[in-house]
Write a protein that holds these residues in place. Structure first.
Motif, short mmCIF file in Angstrom:
data_model
loop_
_atom_site.label_atom_id
_atom_site.label_comp_id
_atom_site.label_asym_id
_atom_site.label_seq_id
_atom_site.Cartn_x
_atom_site.Cartn_y
_atom_site.Cartn_z
N ARG A 168 0.83 -1.20 0.00
CA ARG A 168 0.00 0.00 0.00
C ARG A 168 0.86 1.24 0.00
O ARG A 168 1.97 1.25 0.50
CB ARG A 168 -0.91 0.00 1.22
N VAL A 169 0.32 2.30 -0.55
CA VAL A 169 0.94 3.61 -0.51
C VAL A 169 0.22 4.42 0.56
O VAL A 169 -1.01 4.42 0.62
CB VAL A 169 0.82 4.33 -1.88
N THR A 170 0.98 5.07 1.41
CA THR A 170 0.38 5.88 2.47
C THR A 170 1.03 7.25 2.46
O THR A 170 2.11 7.45 1.90
CB THR A 170 0.58 5.23 3.85
N GLY A 171 0.41 8.18 3.12
CA GLY A 171 1.00 9.51 3.18
C GLY A 171 0.20 10.46 4.03
O GLY A 171 -0.83 10.10 4.61
N ARG A 172 0.70 11.66 4.09
CA ARG A 172 0.05 12.73 4.83
C ARG A 172 0.35 14.03 4.11
O ARG A 172 1.49 14.33 3.79
CB ARG A 172 0.58 12.79 6.25
N PHE A 173 -0.72 14.80 3.86
CA PHE A 173 -0.59 16.12 3.28
C PHE A 173 -0.96 17.14 4.33
O PHE A 173 -1.92 16.95 5.08
CB PHE A 173 -1.52 16.31 2.06
N SER A 174 -0.23 18.23 4.38
CA SER A 174 -0.60 19.30 5.30
C SER A 174 -1.74 20.09 4.69
O SER A 174 -1.98 20.05 3.48
CB SER A 174 0.61 20.20 5.57
N VAL A 175 -2.46 20.79 5.54
CA VAL A 175 -3.60 21.59 5.11
C VAL A 175 -3.26 23.05 5.42
O VAL A 175 -2.81 23.36 6.52
CB VAL A 175 -4.88 21.17 5.86
N PRO A 176 -3.49 23.96 4.45
CA PRO A 176 -3.17 25.37 4.70
C PRO A 176 -3.98 25.89 5.89
O PRO A 176 -5.15 25.55 6.08
CB PRO A 176 -3.58 26.09 3.42
N LYS A 177 -3.32 26.70 6.70
CA LYS A 177 -4.00 27.32 7.85
C LYS A 177 -4.92 28.41 7.33
O LYS A 177 -4.60 29.15 6.42
CB LYS A 177 -2.98 27.94 8.80
N ARG A 178 -6.13 28.49 7.91
CA ARG A 178 -7.04 29.57 7.55
C ARG A 178 -7.38 30.33 8.81
O ARG A 178 -7.31 29.81 9.91
CB ARG A 178 -8.35 29.11 6.95
N ASP A 179 -7.72 31.57 8.58
CA ASP A 179 -8.16 32.39 9.71
C ASP A 179 -9.55 31.95 10.10
O ASP A 179 -10.44 31.84 9.26
CB ASP A 179 -8.17 33.88 9.32
N GLU A 180 -9.72 31.67 11.36
CA GLU A 180 -11.02 31.26 11.87
C GLU A 180 -11.82 32.52 12.25
O GLU A 180 -11.30 33.40 12.92
CB GLU A 180 -10.85 30.38 13.11
#
Length: 188
Positions: A168-180
């Motif tokens: 299997r291929v696995t991974g993790r992508f970061s998510v851009p921070k947004r102003d809440e």
């Protein structure tokens, strides 16, 4: 069942999760000379190969490959006083770095004629905070396209707990921070 993930071009890898603007990978200059350094050098002239061992460092343009052992195969033709290298086989903790990107694996083959690097064995591809793990990675240096799949040798585990086992291929992508936006007070 083998699962594969193709990244078109590698700038997409960064765009999927990096907070900085995505920049496309530049085409690698595969015509640049190949420089090397190692603790030991052995030439096997009749076999048209050079064996480098101990802290091997190969550099071509902006790309660097490090390994414990590398075999350079050459054609026997001499241009500008140097043999024409056609293939590099590296083993022992192989790392390939390019601007904003690195790949690690147990083994790597750089087919200079095809302009493709293939890595196998607990492969990890990183670009910024994004990471993908698999068994086999192929990077086309002309197009910047990378393909990673679950085949290959062994599995891997990253410090974040992401694992690649069983094809299997696995991974993790970061998510851009947004102003809440501040929470609205409840309606009366």
């Amino acid at each position: 069942m083998m699962r594969a993930l193709a990244l078109l071009p590698l700038g997409l890898f960064m765009a999927l999760g990096a907070s900085a603007p995505a920049t496309a990978q530049t085409r690698h200059n595969t015509n640049a000379p190949i420089d090397f350094a190692s603790d030991h050098f052995e030439i096997q002239d009749k076999a048209n190969r050079v064996i480098l061992t101990g802290n091997v460092r190969i550099t071509q343009a902006e790309m660097t490959m490090t390994a414990a052992r590398t075999t350079l195969t050459y054609t026997g033709q001499i241009t500008d006083g140097s043999p024409q290298v056609s293939r590099l086989d590296a083993s022992g903790g192989v790392t390939v770095t390019r601007p904003d990107q690195s790949a690690r694996g147990q083994y790597a083959v750089y087919d200079i004629n095809r302009r493709v690097i293939t890595m196998v064995g607990a492969v990890t591809l990183r670009q910024g905070p994004n990471v993908i793990n698999g068994g086999r990675l192929a990077i086309n240096l002309d197009t910047g396209r990378a393909t990673i799949d679950g085949s290959g040798v062994g599995g891997s585990t990253t410090p974040g707990g992401v694992q690649s086992q069983g094809g299997r291929v696995t991974g993790r992508f970061s998510v851009p921070k947004r102003d809440e936006a501040p929470a609205s007070p409840p309606s009366p």
